[in-house]
Design a protein around this motif. Structure first.
Motif, short mmCIF file in Angstrom:
data_model
loop_
_atom_site.label_atom_id
_atom_site.label_comp_id
_atom_site.label_asym_id
_atom_site.label_seq_id
_atom_site.Cartn_x
_atom_site.Cartn_y
_atom_site.Cartn_z
N GLY A 1 -14.24 2.83 1.01
CA GLY A 1 -13.75 1.88 0.33
C GLY A 1 -12.43 2.14 -0.45
N GLU A 2 -11.78 3.31 -0.42
CA GLU A 2 -10.56 3.58 -0.89
C GLU A 2 -9.44 2.81 -0.17
OE1 GLU A 2 -7.69 7.20 -2.72
OE2 GLU A 2 -9.28 7.63 -1.44
N THR B 1 -13.77 -1.94 -2.64
CA THR B 1 -12.83 -1.14 -2.75
C THR B 1 -12.05 -0.68 -3.98
OG1 THR B 1 -11.69 -3.33 -2.38
CG2 THR B 1 -12.25 -2.19 -0.44
N PHE B 2 -11.32 0.25 -3.68
CA PHE B 2 -10.84 0.90 -5.07
C PHE B 2 -9.57 1.65 -4.72
CE2 PHE B 2 -13.46 4.25 -3.16
CZ PHE B 2 -12.86 5.42 -3.25
N MET B 3 -8.69 1.92 -5.95
CA MET B 3 -7.50 2.52 -5.94
C MET B 3 -7.51 3.51 -7.19
SD MET B 3 -4.40 -0.23 -4.62
CE MET B 3 -3.37 1.10 -4.74
N TYR B 4 -6.28 4.34 -7.18
CA TYR B 4 -6.11 5.23 -8.60
C TYR B 4 -4.92 4.74 -8.98
CZ TYR B 4 -10.23 7.82 -7.20
OH TYR B 4 -11.48 8.29 -6.69
N PHE B 5 -4.70 4.42 -10.23
CA PHE B 5 -3.41 3.99 -10.92
C PHE B 5 -3.09 5.22 -11.97
CE2 PHE B 5 -4.10 -0.96 -10.63
CZ PHE B 5 -3.87 -0.72 -9.40
N GLN B 6 -1.75 5.56 -11.90
CA GLN B 6 -1.25 6.13 -13.15
C GLN B 6 -0.47 5.10 -13.90
OE1 GLN B 6 1.54 9.37 -12.52
NE2 GLN B 6 2.74 8.86 -14.27
N VAL B 7 -0.89 5.14 -15.23
CA VAL B 7 -0.58 4.21 -16.23
C VAL B 7 0.22 5.13 -17.25
CG1 VAL B 7 -1.29 2.67 -18.14
CG2 VAL B 7 -2.76 2.60 -16.00
N GLU C 1 -5.25 11.94 -16.50
CA GLU C 1 -6.14 11.66 -15.54
C GLU C 1 -5.82 10.28 -14.82
OE1 GLU C 1 -9.91 12.50 -13.51
OE2 GLU C 1 -8.57 13.69 -14.74
N PRO C 2 -5.79 10.03 -13.61
CA PRO C 2 -5.57 8.79 -12.83
C PRO C 2 -6.57 7.77 -13.14
CG PRO C 2 -5.23 10.42 -11.39
CD PRO C 2 -5.79 11.21 -12.53
N MET C 3 -6.38 6.40 -13.40
CA MET C 3 -7.42 5.44 -13.61
C MET C 3 -7.95 4.86 -12.55
SD MET C 3 -6.87 1.66 -15.24
CE MET C 3 -6.37 2.30 -16.86
N LYS C 4 -9.26 4.88 -12.03
CA LYS C 4 -9.88 4.33 -11.14
C LYS C 4 -10.14 2.90 -11.30
CE LYS C 4 -13.68 4.86 -7.64
NZ LYS C 4 -14.94 5.53 -7.46
N TRP D 1 0.58 3.42 -8.15
CA TRP D 1 -0.42 3.92 -7.59
C TRP D 1 -0.32 5.61 -7.30
CZ3 TRP D 1 0.79 6.41 -2.89
CH2 TRP D 1 1.95 5.73 -2.21
N VAL D 2 -1.57 6.17 -7.09
CA VAL D 2 -1.60 7.58 -6.96
C VAL D 2 -2.39 7.93 -5.89
CG1 VAL D 2 -0.52 8.27 -9.29
CG2 VAL D 2 -2.84 7.92 -8.89
#
Length: 307
Positions: free
Chosen positions: A192-193, A217-223, A230-233, A301-302
Motif C-alpha cells: 500500500g505504500e 495506500t499511505f505515504m510519509y511526510f516531513q512537516v 519523525e516522519p508523519m504517516k 515526501w520522504v
C-alpha cells in the motif's frame, strides 16, 4: 423465485473480543432471517460438513461468490448440475484472490465479470457467461466490486435455466485460454505504500483506487524544517492525475484552486494530486483542511527507512 434455496454455506461466526458476542457473517444473518439452513464449516473439506451437504441438503446446483476457501473434489461432485461461481474479472485474466484490486492497480478498462463452472484448479473452469463493463478512471474498488457482483448476479440468474435444462454444461461451456492467464495474488499490506520516487502518478493513482477497501495506500511526510523529526504517516484516500508535468522535487504544495489538492511531483515528472488524506488517529479530511492544520509548515515526501 422458481428455485428453492436449500441451504447457505458461509464463514463461521466471529467472536467479538470485548464482550465475547458471536456475530454471524452478513450472509448467514440474512439466511437465518429467511429460515434457510446455514452451514458454517471451518474448512470446506470437513467430513461432517460434506456428509451433511451430500445426505441432508442434497443440492442440485451450488453457487459460490467470494467464498474464500478451496472446494475439494467431493464437494464439487455432490450437485448434479455442478457448481457455478461469480468471479469479478474477465477470465482468464486475474485468476485468484484479488481480481478487482489487481485489475484497477494495473489500470485495466474495461473490467468485467465471469460466471463459470468451478473445478479443482482455482478460477480455471469453463465459462458460462462474461460481461464487460467500462468504468470511470477515478472509480475505486469500493464501488467497482459491488457493481460487478450486481452485474454477475444478473448474468448468473439468466444462465441458470440453461444450466438446469442441460443446454449449458461443464462440457459445452467455453474452455479458458491458458495462454491468457494472469494471476491476482493476495495483497500484502506493505504494497500500500505509494513510492512516488519510483512510481508514476498514474501508477500511484491506480494503486489508491485498487486498494481502497484494503489495505489502503499511505505515504510519509516531513512537516517543517527539522529533518530529525519523525516522519508523519498519512493514509492517501482519494487522488487524481494532473495532465501536466514538472521537474521532479520532494516538495509538496497545495494547488491554487478552491477544490485543488496536495500536488506531488513523481520521479518521472508526472503530477499526483491528493484530494483526501487521513493522518494517523485523525478523520479523513480534504487536502486544504490538512494544510490549514499545519499552520504554514512546509511539506515534503520522504522515503521512510526500512529495517
Amino acid at each position: 423465485s422458481p428455485y428453492e434455496v436449500v441451504g447457505v454455506v458461509t464463514q463461521p461466526p466471529k467472536r467479538r473480543k470485548r464482550r465475547g458476542k458471536v456475530i454471524p457473517s452478513p450472509v448467514g444473518e440474512v439466511a437465518d432471517e429467511l429460515d434457510i439452513p446455514v452451514l458454517c464449516p471451518e474448512k470446506a473439506k470437513d467430513p461432517s460438513f460434506l456428509d451433511d451437504l451430500e445426505y441432508n441438503i442434497k443440492p442440485d446446483l451450488c453457487i459460490t461468490a467470494a467464498y474464500g476457501q478451496y472446494l475439494p473434489k467431493r464437494f464439487l461432485s455432490i450437485p448434479k448440475f455442478g457448481t457455478l461461481n461469480i468471479h469479478p474479472s474477465l477470465l482468464p485474466r486475474w485468476r485468484g484472490a484479488s481480481p478487482v484490486q489487481r485489475s484497477l492497480e494495473a489500470g485495466d478498462n474495461p473490467l468485467g465479470v465471469t460466471v463459470l463452472f468451478t473445478v479443482s484448479k482455482m478460477d480455471a473452469g469453463p465459462i458460462v457467461d462474461q460481461k464487460t463493463c467500462n468504468i470511470d478512471v477515478n472509480e475505486k474498488a469500493s464501488t467497482v466490486l459491488p457493481y460487478l457482483f450486481d452485474v454477475g448476479t444478473k448474468s448468473l440468474l439468466d444462465a441458470i435455466p440453461d444450466v438446469l435444462s442441460g443446454k449449458i454444461s461443464m462440457n459445452s461451456a467455453m474452455v479458458q485460454n491458458e495462454d491468457g492467464v494472469v494471476n491476482a495474488p493476495m495483497i500484502d499490506s506493505a504494497e500500500g505504500e505509494i513510492r512516488v520516487w519510483e512510481e508514476s502518478a498514474t501508477a500511484a493513482h491506480n494503486k489508491c483506487r485498487g486498494f481502497s477497501i484494503w489495505p489502503g495506500t499511505f505515504m510519509y511526510f516531513q512537516v517543517g524544517d527539522i529533518k530529525e523529526a519523525e516522519p508523519m504517516k498519512v493514509k492517501v484516500v482519494s487522488t487524481r492525475v494532473l495532465p501536466e508535468t514538472k521537474d521532479p522535487t520532494d516538495s509538496i504544495e497545495l494547488g491554487p484552486g478552491k477544490k485543488d489538492g496536495l500536488r506531488i511531483v513523481c520521479g518521472d515528472g508526472s503530477i499526483l494530486e491528493i484530494l483526501e488524506i487521513q493522518p494517523v488517529t485523525r478523520k479523513v479530511m480534504d487536502a486544504k483542511s490538512f494544510v490549514n492544520g499545519l499552520r504554514g509548515e512546509k511539506i515534503k515526501w520522504v522515503k521512510f527507512p526500512r529495517n
